[in-house]
Design a protein around this motif. Structure first.
Motif, mmCIF file in Angstrom:
data_model
loop_
_atom_site.group_PDB
_atom_site.id
_atom_site.type_symbol
_atom_site.label_atom_id
_atom_site.label_comp_id
_atom_site.label_asym_id
_atom_site.label_seq_id
_atom_site.Cartn_x
_atom_site.Cartn_y
_atom_site.Cartn_z
ATOM 1 N N ALA A 9 -61.877 -2.818 23.476
ATOM 2 C CA ALA A 9 -61.764 -2.195 24.764
ATOM 3 C C ALA A 9 -62.974 -2.495 25.676
ATOM 4 C CB ALA A 9 -61.341 -0.881 24.826
ATOM 5 N N ALA A 10 -64.289 -2.283 24.879
ATOM 6 C CA ALA A 10 -65.370 -2.558 25.591
ATOM 7 C C ALA A 10 -65.488 -3.900 25.955
ATOM 8 C CB ALA A 10 -66.451 -2.222 24.784
ATOM 9 N N GLN A 11 -65.057 -4.776 25.234
ATOM 10 C CA GLN A 11 -65.223 -6.340 25.386
ATOM 11 C C GLN A 11 -64.410 -6.663 26.722
ATOM 12 O OE1 GLN A 11 -63.957 -8.901 22.421
ATOM 13 N NE2 GLN A 11 -64.329 -10.678 23.506
ATOM 14 N N ALA A 12 -63.355 -6.005 26.756
ATOM 15 C CA ALA A 12 -62.396 -6.390 28.075
ATOM 16 C C ALA A 12 -62.938 -5.802 29.254
ATOM 17 C CB ALA A 12 -61.115 -5.656 27.847
ATOM 18 N N LYS A 13 -63.828 -4.622 29.298
ATOM 19 C CA LYS A 13 -64.569 -4.128 30.553
ATOM 20 C C LYS A 13 -65.534 -4.780 30.624
ATOM 21 C CE LYS A 13 -63.299 0.645 29.144
ATOM 22 N NZ LYS A 13 -64.171 2.014 28.618
ATOM 23 N N ALA A 14 -66.364 -5.282 29.899
ATOM 24 C CA ALA A 14 -67.438 -6.234 30.226
ATOM 25 C C ALA A 14 -67.069 -7.638 30.883
ATOM 26 C CB ALA A 14 -68.230 -6.909 28.977
ATOM 27 N N GLY A 15 -65.958 -8.114 30.779
ATOM 28 C CA GLY A 15 -65.551 -8.991 31.646
ATOM 29 C C GLY A 15 -66.026 -10.324 31.621
ATOM 30 N N GLY A 16 -66.553 -11.057 32.878
ATOM 31 C CA GLY A 16 -67.283 -12.401 32.862
ATOM 32 C C GLY A 16 -68.891 -12.048 32.591
ATOM 33 N N THR A 17 -69.383 -10.932 32.355
ATOM 34 C CA THR A 17 -70.726 -10.824 31.876
ATOM 35 C C THR A 17 -71.094 -11.282 30.460
ATOM 36 O OG1 THR A 17 -70.415 -8.718 31.128
ATOM 37 C CG2 THR A 17 -70.951 -8.953 33.539
ATOM 38 N N LEU A 18 -69.903 -11.516 29.915
ATOM 39 C CA LEU A 18 -70.346 -11.754 28.329
ATOM 40 C C LEU A 18 -69.305 -13.060 28.170
ATOM 41 C CD1 LEU A 18 -69.914 -8.510 26.566
ATOM 42 C CD2 LEU A 18 -71.953 -9.629 27.313
ATOM 43 N N ARG A 19 -69.584 -14.044 27.233
ATOM 44 C CA ARG A 19 -68.952 -15.216 26.780
ATOM 45 C C ARG A 19 -69.274 -15.662 25.368
ATOM 46 N NH1 ARG A 19 -72.542 -19.888 30.048
ATOM 47 N NH2 ARG A 19 -74.078 -19.612 28.854
ATOM 48 N N GLY A 20 -68.229 -15.937 24.550
ATOM 49 C CA GLY A 20 -68.338 -16.179 23.168
ATOM 50 C C GLY A 20 -68.652 -14.768 22.464
ATOM 51 N N ALA A 21 -68.057 -13.835 22.709
ATOM 52 C CA ALA A 21 -68.143 -12.619 22.229
ATOM 53 C C ALA A 21 -67.409 -12.545 20.818
ATOM 54 C CB ALA A 21 -67.558 -11.189 23.132
ATOM 55 N N ARG A 22 -68.020 -11.923 19.938
ATOM 56 C CA ARG A 22 -67.304 -11.702 18.515
ATOM 57 C C ARG A 22 -67.638 -10.154 18.064
ATOM 58 N NH1 ARG A 22 -70.283 -11.732 13.784
ATOM 59 N NH2 ARG A 22 -72.569 -12.529 14.338
ATOM 60 N N LEU A 23 -66.723 -9.711 17.212
ATOM 61 C CA LEU A 23 -66.827 -8.196 16.942
ATOM 62 C C LEU A 23 -67.475 -8.334 15.574
ATOM 63 C CD1 LEU A 23 -63.500 -6.666 18.072
ATOM 64 C CD2 LEU A 23 -65.625 -6.741 19.299
ATOM 65 N N ARG A 24 -68.260 -7.210 15.312
ATOM 66 C CA ARG A 24 -69.137 -7.028 14.087
ATOM 67 C C ARG A 24 -69.154 -5.747 13.510
ATOM 68 N NH1 ARG A 24 -74.602 -5.953 13.257
ATOM 69 N NH2 ARG A 24 -74.944 -6.179 15.303
ATOM 70 N N ALA A 44 -68.614 3.649 9.067
ATOM 71 C CA ALA A 44 -68.784 2.222 9.665
ATOM 72 C C ALA A 44 -68.809 2.414 10.984
ATOM 73 C CB ALA A 44 -67.544 1.445 9.148
ATOM 74 N N GLN A 45 -69.481 1.194 11.732
ATOM 75 C CA GLN A 45 -69.775 1.116 13.088
ATOM 76 C C GLN A 45 -69.375 -0.204 13.533
ATOM 77 O OE1 GLN A 45 -73.612 2.479 14.198
ATOM 78 N NE2 GLN A 45 -72.989 4.799 14.166
ATOM 79 N N TRP A 46 -68.980 -0.479 14.813
ATOM 80 C CA TRP A 46 -68.671 -1.684 15.518
ATOM 81 C C TRP A 46 -69.425 -2.038 16.599
ATOM 82 C CZ3 TRP A 46 -64.669 -5.005 13.544
ATOM 83 C CH2 TRP A 46 -63.978 -4.542 12.523
ATOM 84 N N TRP A 47 -70.068 -3.414 16.428
ATOM 85 C CA TRP A 47 -70.796 -4.085 17.406
ATOM 86 C C TRP A 47 -70.039 -5.098 18.130
ATOM 87 C CZ3 TRP A 47 -75.576 -1.852 18.800
ATOM 88 C CH2 TRP A 47 -75.926 -0.717 18.286
ATOM 89 N N LEU A 48 -70.587 -5.428 19.411
ATOM 90 C CA LEU A 48 -70.137 -6.414 20.346
ATOM 91 C C LEU A 48 -71.186 -7.314 20.637
ATOM 92 C CD1 LEU A 48 -67.895 -7.802 21.938
ATOM 93 C CD2 LEU A 48 -68.595 -6.406 23.688
ATOM 94 N N ARG A 101 -71.076 -2.172 32.218
ATOM 95 C CA ARG A 101 -69.656 -2.255 32.278
ATOM 96 C C ARG A 101 -68.837 -1.979 31.067
ATOM 97 N NH1 ARG A 101 -68.891 -7.753 35.762
ATOM 98 N NH2 ARG A 101 -70.195 -7.111 37.801
ATOM 99 N N SER A 102 -69.478 -2.258 29.898
ATOM 100 C CA SER A 102 -68.616 -2.150 28.518
ATOM 101 C C SER A 102 -68.719 -0.803 28.137
ATOM 102 C CB SER A 102 -69.321 -2.933 27.345
ATOM 103 O OG SER A 102 -70.704 -2.277 27.342
#
Length: 272
Positions: free
Chosen positions: A136-151, A237-241, A257-258
């Motif tokens: 959901a945070a990746q979707a909010k960030a929108g065009g400010t990020l590219r090539g995103a992956r979850l960790r 556990a935690q998740w990072w973008l 934004r995220s």
């Protein structure tokens, strides 16, 4: 006797020829060639009768043949002309015109040098409680990020991380594994002698997970299957973008934004 007679005869003949050569007269010199343009005197034979005075007076050219060419009169000199205004003598010598200096060449417009592109910036946003929240945070960030992956980060509350090779069947097997580690050019190891991990090989202890993961990657490249053991945490556990910032956005804008609570600089090599 005959030979002597012949020699005497030849000597007499030679002497006679020599006397004749000395006593002969000099040959008469040849008359000089006639001079061109001069009258020639012709002698009449003695048997011819002398001409009368009237004949000589009437025909003087018959006795003398004058072949002298008539002189050619010199050409008349042209009258001197007074210099006129148009003559070269009266014409004033005008100074040569001074050439004007060449006009400077127009400056060639040079194309502006290309501005080097700014290096890419990568950021890690989080932490998020689960995978759905990170998406959901990746979707909010929108065009400010590219090539995103979850960790996913296991045991987020851990204070240290250890890299360990599983326990060997015996001490000799563990020592053989150590020799292989040394041959691969790795260091910082020891064999655990007691406890539940007897004959296991410890390969380092780190305060952050990134350092422990780099150590595991080096061991994996050398052919060793190590494991990561976290200690001091609560086991959650935690998740990072992780993503690359799309210019001209910066990390703070992407974090807002995220909805992430934190932002961390990240090596872009980990995002690719």
């Amino acid at each position: 006797m005959l030979t002597r007679a012949l020699i005497v005869v030849l000597a007499i003949l030679n002497l006679g020829v020599a006397l004749w050569w000395m006593l002969r007269g000099e040959p008469a010199p040849a008359p000089p060639p006639p001079t061109t343009g001069v009258a020639q005197l012709q002698l009449l034979p003695a048997t011819a009768s002398a001409p009368t005075g009237a004949s000589i007076a009437s025909t003087p050219a018959a006795a003398l043949d004058d072949v002298t060419p008539a002189p050619v009169p010199p050409p008349a000199a042209a009258p001197a002309q007074a210099p006129t205004a148009e003559s070269p003598a009266a014409t004033a010598v005008a100074p040569a015109p001074v050439a004007a200096p060449p006009a400077p060449a127009p400056a060639v417009a040079q194309a502006p040098a290309p501005v080097p592109a700014a290096p890419a910036q990568c950021v890690s946003l989080g932490p998020f409680t689960d995978r759905a929240a990170a998406q959901a945070a990746q979707a909010k960030a929108g065009g400010t990020l590219r090539g995103a992956r979850l960790r996913e980060v296991a045991d987020a509350g851990a204070t240290r991380y250890r890299v360990v090779l599983p326990a060997a069947a015996s001490r000799e097997d563990a020592q053989a594994t150590v020799k292989r580690i040394v041959a691969a050019g790795l260091s910082d190891y020891y064999i655990i002698a007691n406890g539940e991990e007897t004959n296991a090989i410890a390969l380092g202890q780190y305060r952050n997970r990134e350092g422990a993961e780099r150590r595991m990657a080096a061991l994996s490249a050398a052919g060793f299957n190590a494991r990561l053991i976290a200690s001091g945490g609560d086991g959650s556990a935690q998740w990072w973008l992780d993503a690359t910032l799309a210019p001209p956005a910066d990390a703070s804008v992407a974090r807002q934004r995220s909805g992430a609570a934190q932002q961390r600089s990240l090596d872009c090599a980990r995002v690719r």
